[in-house]
Design an enzyme around this catalytic site. Structure first.
Site, mmCIF file in Angstrom:
data_model
loop_
_atom_site.group_PDB
_atom_site.id
_atom_site.type_symbol
_atom_site.label_atom_id
_atom_site.label_comp_id
_atom_site.label_asym_id
_atom_site.label_seq_id
_atom_site.Cartn_x
_atom_site.Cartn_y
_atom_site.Cartn_z
ATOM 1 N N CYS A 43 49.647 -12.944 6.296
ATOM 2 C CA CYS A 43 49.443 -12.248 7.572
ATOM 3 C C CYS A 43 50.738 -12.122 8.357
ATOM 4 O O CYS A 43 50.893 -11.214 9.183
ATOM 5 C CB CYS A 43 48.385 -12.971 8.401
ATOM 6 S SG CYS A 43 48.744 -14.720 8.683
ATOM 7 N N GLU A 97 47.909 -2.456 7.819
ATOM 8 C CA GLU A 97 48.186 -3.690 7.085
ATOM 9 C C GLU A 97 47.815 -3.499 5.615
ATOM 10 O O GLU A 97 46.641 -3.429 5.270
ATOM 11 C CB GLU A 97 47.405 -4.865 7.678
ATOM 12 C CG GLU A 97 47.782 -6.190 7.044
ATOM 13 C CD GLU A 97 47.024 -7.368 7.627
ATOM 14 O OE1 GLU A 97 47.608 -8.468 7.712
ATOM 15 O OE2 GLU A 97 45.844 -7.200 7.988
ATOM 16 N N LYS A 113 33.482 -22.676 4.986
ATOM 17 C CA LYS A 113 33.225 -21.661 3.966
ATOM 18 C C LYS A 113 34.554 -21.019 3.565
ATOM 19 O O LYS A 113 35.150 -20.275 4.333
ATOM 20 C CB LYS A 113 32.283 -20.560 4.462
ATOM 21 C CG LYS A 113 31.819 -19.651 3.290
ATOM 22 C CD LYS A 113 31.163 -18.372 3.754
ATOM 23 C CE LYS A 113 32.164 -17.256 3.985
ATOM 24 N NZ LYS A 113 32.839 -16.796 2.736
ATOM 25 N N GLU A 137 42.426 -15.840 14.027
ATOM 26 C CA GLU A 137 43.761 -15.394 13.616
ATOM 27 C C GLU A 137 43.524 -14.263 12.637
ATOM 28 O O GLU A 137 43.011 -14.479 11.542
ATOM 29 C CB GLU A 137 44.538 -16.548 12.988
ATOM 30 C CG GLU A 137 46.022 -16.254 12.826
ATOM 31 C CD GLU A 137 46.361 -15.734 11.436
ATOM 32 O OE1 GLU A 137 46.528 -14.495 11.303
ATOM 33 O OE2 GLU A 137 46.463 -16.534 10.508
#
Length: 491
Positions: A292, A394, A182, A258
């Protein structure tokens, strides 16, 4: 440059070797983040569609030839997938640039070739694997086998959709598993083609299935809770990882995550700035900061702060922001309206926290046909307080914070003052310092005088809230295999 006319693509589900429509006839729109034009309509998988995909993957695993096929034959088909990707790289790169908003030349020259390499690497790597033997005198012999786990749910993010999907699919298939993929709902275009690429490469129907949809109470949740799914590999936000872990716990699915990052890019006074500046620019603003591994916290030793700021600002001002399809563009838009609102909210937060704006902080001047795009200039702040939100949270956009420090001890304290621990960067010409700092920064990957260099054999993953488990080389194969011990009586 004139406005590029785009054809609206229909993205269907790929289940058991064929494209099918959503059973609920539900579709959603996919937009070009550079213009807000609709570029695709995607079929949204219902529970029935997810169930069909998972059952197809289960049947292909249990009854099909894929699991029991020789490693050499299986891996030759995976390598053929890699070849097809390279044959179609211009098409894939164009779609990736259109869908994500990244510069076309970056997708063409780096990401699509790396996606092909992911598949060929794990095919080659799997062929080199063996087992272990443990003799027990003259009476018994133990030996090990590594067998596939079953059906894998591969849930991938929107920032590097094609590359990160093949990073999971390569070891998954090489180990003999089947997959239900997905992609993120905002960027499904390239990933939606992996099923047909697998079929063209001779991989049996049902081994690679691709569905589109959303997360909670949608395709993502249906996949992670489905009884036919044995393991989940996810890359994305930490909060989503927590939700997936809770859902998967109901049936004890194994997980590899992750997740988020907030890397410290530490620049010491003896660093070679001619190297550190351009690489730090790349680490801060590649893919519009939507990486990331982005070096979004730049810790600069105070004795060189003024010089660094001036050179870094100059380099940022030279980044051409514009249409991702233009070969001269270095930075495109962020991926969506929702994400744009999140990223730009930090401009106000920076003001409230008394950060000093060095460069950027507003929408760039662009041609009229890009006026609806989700653009932000490369933005640089200086923030003396390392506990400020722009230093700890973040942002995942083209906003970078420069944080001054005086000593090694202070740099380490700031670097580790985060919930994340995915990666870090160290710039120094002092060998002993490079090792000292690398040993003490709590993160899964530390780059010294470089960034974004990947050996696919090496472990990749994060400390703390940046993930669970490791990927790369035998670490990936361990996740996608079950270790079996067989004990033979010799007498």
């Amino acid at each position: 440059m004139s406005k590029i006319q785009t054809h609206i693509k229909e993205v269907k589900l790929f289940i058991n070797g064929e494209y099918v429509e959503s059973s609920s006839h539900s579709i959603f729109e996919v937009k070009n983040p550079a213009t807000q034009e609709i570029i695709a309509t995607a079929h949204e998988a219902s529970y029935e569609d997810v169930d069909r995909a998972c059952r197809a993957a289960r049947k292909a695993f249990e009854e099909g030839p894929w699991r029991t096929m020789s490693v050499a034959e299986r891996c030759s088909k995976i390598r053929r997938m890699a070849e097809i990707i390279l044959e179609r790289k211009e098409e894939l790169a164009r779609l990736e640039a259109l869908d994500v908003g990244k510069p076309y030349h970056v997708a063409l020259e780096r990401e699509i070739p790396r996606a092909a390499e992911n598949l060929s690497f794990f095919a080659n790597f799997m062929e080199q694997q063996g087992g272990e033997t443990y003799p027990m005198g003259e009476e018994f012999l133990n030996y090990t086998r590594y067998e596939p786990v079953g059906v894998a749910a591969l849930i991938t993010p929107w920032n590097l959709p094609f590359m990160l999907t093949t990073w999971k699919l390569g070891p998954c298939l090489a180990a003999g598993n089947t997959a239900v993929i997905k992609p993120a709902e905002t960027t499904p275009l390239t990933v939606s083609l992996l099923g047909e690429i697998a079929k063209e490469a001779g991989i049996p129907d049902g081994v690679v299935n691709v569905i589109q949809g959303f997360g909670p109470d949608s395709a993502g949740e249906y996949m992670t809770d489905h009884p036919d799914v044995d393991l989940i590999s996810f890359t994305g936000e930490t909060s989503t990882g927590k939700a997936i872990m809770k859902t998967g716990a109901n049936s004890l699915k194994r997980v590899a995550f992750e997740l988020g990052g907030k890397a410290a890019n530490i620049v010491f006074e003896d660093a070679n700035l001619d190297k550190a500046i351009p690489v730090s620019i790349q680490a801060a603003f590649m893919n519009s900061g939507q990486v990331c591994l982005a070096g979004s916290r730049i810790l600069v030793q105070r004795s060189i702060l003024d010089e660094f700021v001036e050179k870094f600002k100059q380099a940022a001002s030279e980044l051409k922001v514009g249409d991702p399809q233009d070969v001269e563009t270095k930075m495109g838009p962020v991926v969506s309206e929702e994400h744009y609102k999140k990223v730009t909210s930090y401009l106000e937060i920076a003001k409230e926290e008394n950060a000093t704006l060095v460069f950027g902080g507003k929408r760039p001047d662009l041609p009229d046909y890009l006026e609806e795009g989700y653009y932000l200039e490369p933005t640089i702040y200086i923030q003396e307080n390392p506990n400020a939100r722009i230093c700890r949270e973040e942002i995942f956009g083209p906003i970078v914070t420069l944080i001054p420090f005086d000593t090694e001890e202070e740099a380490l304290e700031i670097a580790n003052n985060t919930d994340y621990g995915l990666n870090g960067v160290v710039w120094t010409d002092n060998l002993q310092r490079a090792h000292r700092i690398s040993h003490h920064v709590r993160a899964g990957t530390i780059w010294v005088n470089c960034w974004f260099v990947r050996d696919l054999r090496a472990p990749f993953g994060g400390f703390k809230k940046s993930g669970i488990g490791r990927e790369g080389g035998h670490h990936s194969l361990e996740f996608f295999t079950e270790a079996k011990n067989i004990c033979i009586a010799l007498k």
